[in-house]
Design a protein around this motif. Sequence first.
Motif, short mmCIF file in Angstrom:
data_model
loop_
_atom_site.label_atom_id
_atom_site.label_comp_id
_atom_site.label_asym_id
_atom_site.label_seq_id
_atom_site.Cartn_x
_atom_site.Cartn_y
_atom_site.Cartn_z
N ASN A 188 -1.92 -11.57 -12.36
CA ASN A 188 -0.68 -10.82 -12.59
C ASN A 188 -0.94 -9.33 -12.90
N ILE A 189 -2.20 -8.94 -12.80
CA ILE A 189 -2.58 -7.55 -13.10
C ILE A 189 -3.05 -6.87 -11.81
N LEU A 190 -2.57 -5.67 -11.59
CA LEU A 190 -2.94 -4.90 -10.40
C LEU A 190 -3.53 -3.56 -10.82
N MET A 191 -4.71 -3.24 -10.30
CA MET A 191 -5.34 -1.94 -10.56
C MET A 191 -5.47 -1.20 -9.24
N VAL A 192 -4.91 -0.01 -9.20
CA VAL A 192 -4.94 0.76 -7.96
C VAL A 192 -5.66 2.08 -8.19
N LYS A 217 -15.19 2.46 -4.06
CA LYS A 217 -16.27 2.56 -5.04
C LYS A 217 -15.71 2.49 -6.46
N ALA A 218 -14.61 3.24 -6.72
CA ALA A 218 -13.98 3.24 -8.04
C ALA A 218 -13.42 1.86 -8.37
N ALA A 219 -12.82 1.20 -7.38
CA ALA A 219 -12.25 -0.14 -7.59
C ALA A 219 -13.35 -1.14 -7.94
N ALA A 220 -14.47 -1.07 -7.22
CA ALA A 220 -15.60 -1.98 -7.49
C ALA A 220 -16.17 -1.74 -8.89
N ALA A 221 -16.25 -0.47 -9.28
CA ALA A 221 -16.77 -0.12 -10.61
C ALA A 221 -15.87 -0.68 -11.71
N MET A 222 -14.56 -0.59 -11.50
CA MET A 222 -13.60 -1.15 -12.48
C MET A 222 -13.81 -2.65 -12.65
N ALA A 229 -2.51 -3.03 3.28
CA ALA A 229 -2.98 -3.79 4.45
C ALA A 229 -2.89 -5.28 4.18
N ARG A 230 -3.26 -5.66 2.97
CA ARG A 230 -3.22 -7.08 2.56
C ARG A 230 -1.78 -7.61 2.57
N ILE A 231 -0.86 -6.81 2.03
CA ILE A 231 0.56 -7.21 2.00
C ILE A 231 1.11 -7.34 3.42
N LEU A 232 0.77 -6.38 4.28
CA LEU A 232 1.31 -6.39 5.65
C LEU A 232 0.75 -7.53 6.49
N ALA A 287 -8.23 -5.29 -7.78
CA ALA A 287 -8.52 -3.86 -7.90
C ALA A 287 -8.84 -3.33 -6.52
N GLY A 288 -8.11 -2.32 -6.09
CA GLY A 288 -8.36 -1.79 -4.75
C GLY A 288 -7.63 -0.48 -4.54
N THR A 289 -7.77 0.04 -3.35
CA THR A 289 -7.09 1.29 -3.00
C THR A 289 -5.66 0.97 -2.56
N PHE A 290 -4.83 2.00 -2.53
CA PHE A 290 -3.46 1.83 -2.03
C PHE A 290 -3.49 1.24 -0.63
#
Length: 255
Positions: A37-41, A46-51, A75-78, A67-70
């Motif tokens: 239920n938590i989303l980190m954008v 690289k920043a997402a992997a570090a988080m 892309a995942r949603i579409l 955790a990922g980029t916008f």
Amino acid sequence: HTDGPVLILAGAGSGKTRVLTYRVAYLIEQNLALPHNILMVTFTNKAAAAMKERIRAIVKTKDLPYAGTFHSLCARILRIDGKHINVSPNFVIYDDSDQIDAIKDVMKRFDISVKNYNPRAVLSTISQAKNELIPALEYPNLARGNFQETVARIYLGYQKLLLENEALDFDDLLMKTVLLFQRHPEILGAYQEKYRYILIDEYQDTNHAQYQFTHLLARAHQNICAVGDLDQAIYGWRQADITNILNFEKDYPNA
């Protein structure tokens, strides 16, 4: 602070990303939210992997928040729900060279000289329109001057070519996802329930499309945590809009 909107303004190297990771760890450890239920954008893989690595080190759980980029999130949603707006689940993503080739192809079809109209300048103008959420069918009404009127023709042809090839470019990923949410409130509602806590890094670098995307997602629960630094706005060339962070308290009066 856990529920409701919060804006964290802090300088470079002061530990903004660390605050985000500890916030997520606290939400999970205190059973305030399940990881899914938590989303980190953020802006880079690289920043997402570090988080994710930091959270894994603090919270002893196999399940980690997304955790990922916008762009990767959209892309995942579409791929799952894009069919509702005529996006094939098997779409390919055009990179920069693919886009330039496509623009040149359309210009050739329309007998528009690459000497008179630089394909990269044309692509940049189309990209700007998409980041402002202006679709190809609307752009001709807003075009001013010979260059923009020519771009308007190319933009329409370019989108047609992408559709024929079951392709999207990076800007489409956001624009199409916002369109999906606007046209299908039930789909937006499902993602609002899925991502009840939203954390955004480098909020000062969001453009209009990214702002609309997060604003729609956060509207139901208002649990949005934005982190940024006004002095670190580096993506002006990519249509980053500093007013997004400046207007945070207007958008979320309870911030």
